[in-house]
Design a protein around this motif. Structure first.
Motif, mmCIF file in Angstrom:
data_model
loop_
_atom_site.group_PDB
_atom_site.id
_atom_site.type_symbol
_atom_site.label_atom_id
_atom_site.label_comp_id
_atom_site.label_asym_id
_atom_site.label_seq_id
_atom_site.Cartn_x
_atom_site.Cartn_y
_atom_site.Cartn_z
ATOM 1 N N PRO A 114 6.145 -0.468 13.442
ATOM 2 C CA PRO A 114 4.722 -0.171 13.222
ATOM 3 C C PRO A 114 4.065 0.300 14.507
ATOM 4 C CG PRO A 114 5.042 -2.530 13.365
ATOM 5 C CD PRO A 114 6.416 -1.918 13.408
ATOM 6 N N THR A 117 -1.265 -2.885 13.993
ATOM 7 C CA THR A 117 -1.405 -3.872 12.912
ATOM 8 C C THR A 117 -2.840 -4.349 12.717
ATOM 9 O OG1 THR A 117 -0.884 -5.661 14.473
ATOM 10 C CG2 THR A 117 0.957 -4.727 13.219
ATOM 11 N N ARG A 162 0.434 3.168 5.223
ATOM 12 C CA ARG A 162 0.446 1.702 5.151
ATOM 13 C C ARG A 162 0.584 1.273 3.702
ATOM 14 N NH1 ARG A 162 -3.167 -2.492 4.222
ATOM 15 N NH2 ARG A 162 -4.853 -1.006 3.796
ATOM 16 N N ALA A 168 0.529 -3.584 8.726
ATOM 17 C CA ALA A 168 1.144 -2.669 9.687
ATOM 18 C C ALA A 168 0.906 -1.214 9.297
ATOM 19 C CB ALA A 168 2.637 -2.949 9.787
#
Length: 401
Positions: A114, A117, A162, A168
């Motif tokens: 990722p 977040t 996402r 993430a």
């Protein structure tokens, strides 16, 4: 180490062996090991090359519908048997191969590192629940399988994304143009096309073209149609396209009550195609309604080029392409217009017999030769007089008065 130091160390070892000190020390050690392990695990997830399986867990064959939402427009695609349809357009057929390719592309996405977040990052990359570029929802019946939010692009053919419920934000190989949110993005484009070899006749209210024993004829005349005009017409009918579909409900602005053209296409071994074509009110768009289909098609002028405005003379090759009017042609002076008309009249009266034409050309050439041999009319003789007069009239000039 002296005797005092050895005694102190022995005392500490004996103290650590007591339950009150031993178990807290063991617990502290475990906490340190666990913290180190978590740190290395976090570093592993931030590795850009660390793939952890599929990002979206679903079976493409289980999907019965998908909805793609975007800014200002949304489209739903629904599976019926082996076909994909667009319910908002009265079940107009969608491009099935394109839908299948998108589902396979989504199923093949990998869960990589990722890029962020936080909730602020979701807003910044436009993948928040209340702010996104695309929202793709896959369903099996009434059950939602996955929802994916797509946002800004970090680079060529890449998109921030996402999965719903996952904090993430990922950088994925998924260009936004493959996830169109307009109905026109998913239309089948060949519903009006036919095999031109199967066409045996074409007719309008003004003319009728028929094929008999591999030869084309025009009703009402013994003259044969121009082969190039026929081939062009058949090719354009066979490849007839459209820019969009307007559903199955007729509307006054379609102007279908006053069609510009009604075209009948006869086909071998199947029912005729009958097209009613009109120009939409206050628009450059054209509307086509096929008698055997429920939908209204939106066409442009280029889609109908070579079909609309076709008449008998053009089919016979008698009418050349219409030339655009000259700029300001309506405002030319009477003399210029008359000269143009006279020139046209002379052209129309020119001898058509080859021998007469040749004699006329020879006579014109002789006139040109006579003109070339005649002395040019110049002012050389008058020039000295003019110069002398200038000298006489100019006071102060040499030789003047």
């Amino acid at each position: 180490m002296d005797h005092h130091d050895r005694t102190t160390a022995r005392a500490w070892l004996l103290a650590l062996r007591t339950p009150a000190a031993f178990y807290p020390a063991i617990l502290l050690g475990l906490q340190i090991v666990l913290a180190i392990a978590l740190t290395w695990a976090a570093r592993g997830t931030l590795d850009p090359g660390a793939a952890q399986g599929s990002l979206l867990a679903f079976d493409p064959k289980a999907v019965t519908s998908l909805r793609i939402e975007g800014v200002g427009e949304a489209v739903t695609l629904a599976r019926k048997d082996q076909d994909w349809l667009i319910p908002e357009l009265a079940d107009f057929p969608a491009e099935g191969a394109k839908v299948t390719a998108l589902l396979d592309r989504l199923a093949g996405l990998k869960r990589v590192s990722p890029v962020a977040t936080s909730a602020a990052a979701q807003q910044r990359h436009k993948v928040a629940d209340d702010g996104f570029e695309r929202k793709v929802t896959l369903k099996a019946g009434d059950q939602t399988l996955v929802t994916l939010l797509l946002g800004d692009s970090p680079g060529f053919k890449r998109q921030f994304a996402r999965p719903a419920g996952d904090p993430a934000v990922y950088d994925l190989d998924l260009p936004l143009f493959e996830v169109g949110n307009r109905r026109d993005d998913w239309l089948r484009r060949d519903l009006l096309q036919v095999d031109q070899d199967q066409i045996t006749g074409v007719a309008t209210a003004d003319w009728k073209l028929t094929k008999e024993k591999d030869a084309w004829g025009l009703a009402g005349t013994t003259d044969k149609p121009d082969p190039a005009a026929v081939i062009n017409l058949l090719g354009r009918i066979g490849a007839l396209g459209y820019r969009g579909v307007l559903g199955s409900e007729d509307k006054p602005e379609y102007n279908q009550a006053a069609p510009t053209l009604e075209l009948t296409v006869q086909l071998t071994g199947s029912a005729n195609r009958v097209y009613r074509i009109s120009q939409a009110k206050d628009s450059k768009d054209w509307i086509l309604k096929a008698a055997d289909r429920p939908w209204y098609f939106k066409l442009s002028a280029s889609d109908l080029e070579g079909i609309a405005g076709l008449d008998r003379d053009r089919l016979l090759g008698l009418t050349p392409p219409t030339a655009p009017p000259a700029a300001g042609g309506q405002d030319q002076e009477t003399g210029d217009a008359t000269a143009g008309e006279d020139a046209a009249a002379v052209d129309e009266q020119a001898p058509q017999d080859p021998e007469a034409q040749r004699e006329a050309e020879q006579a014109a050439a002789a006139v040109d030769l006579d003109d070339a041999s005649a002395p040019e009319d110049t002012d050389e003789g008058a020039a000295p007089q003019d110069a002398e007069a200038d000298q006489t009239m100019a006071p102060g000039a040499p030789g003047g008065q």
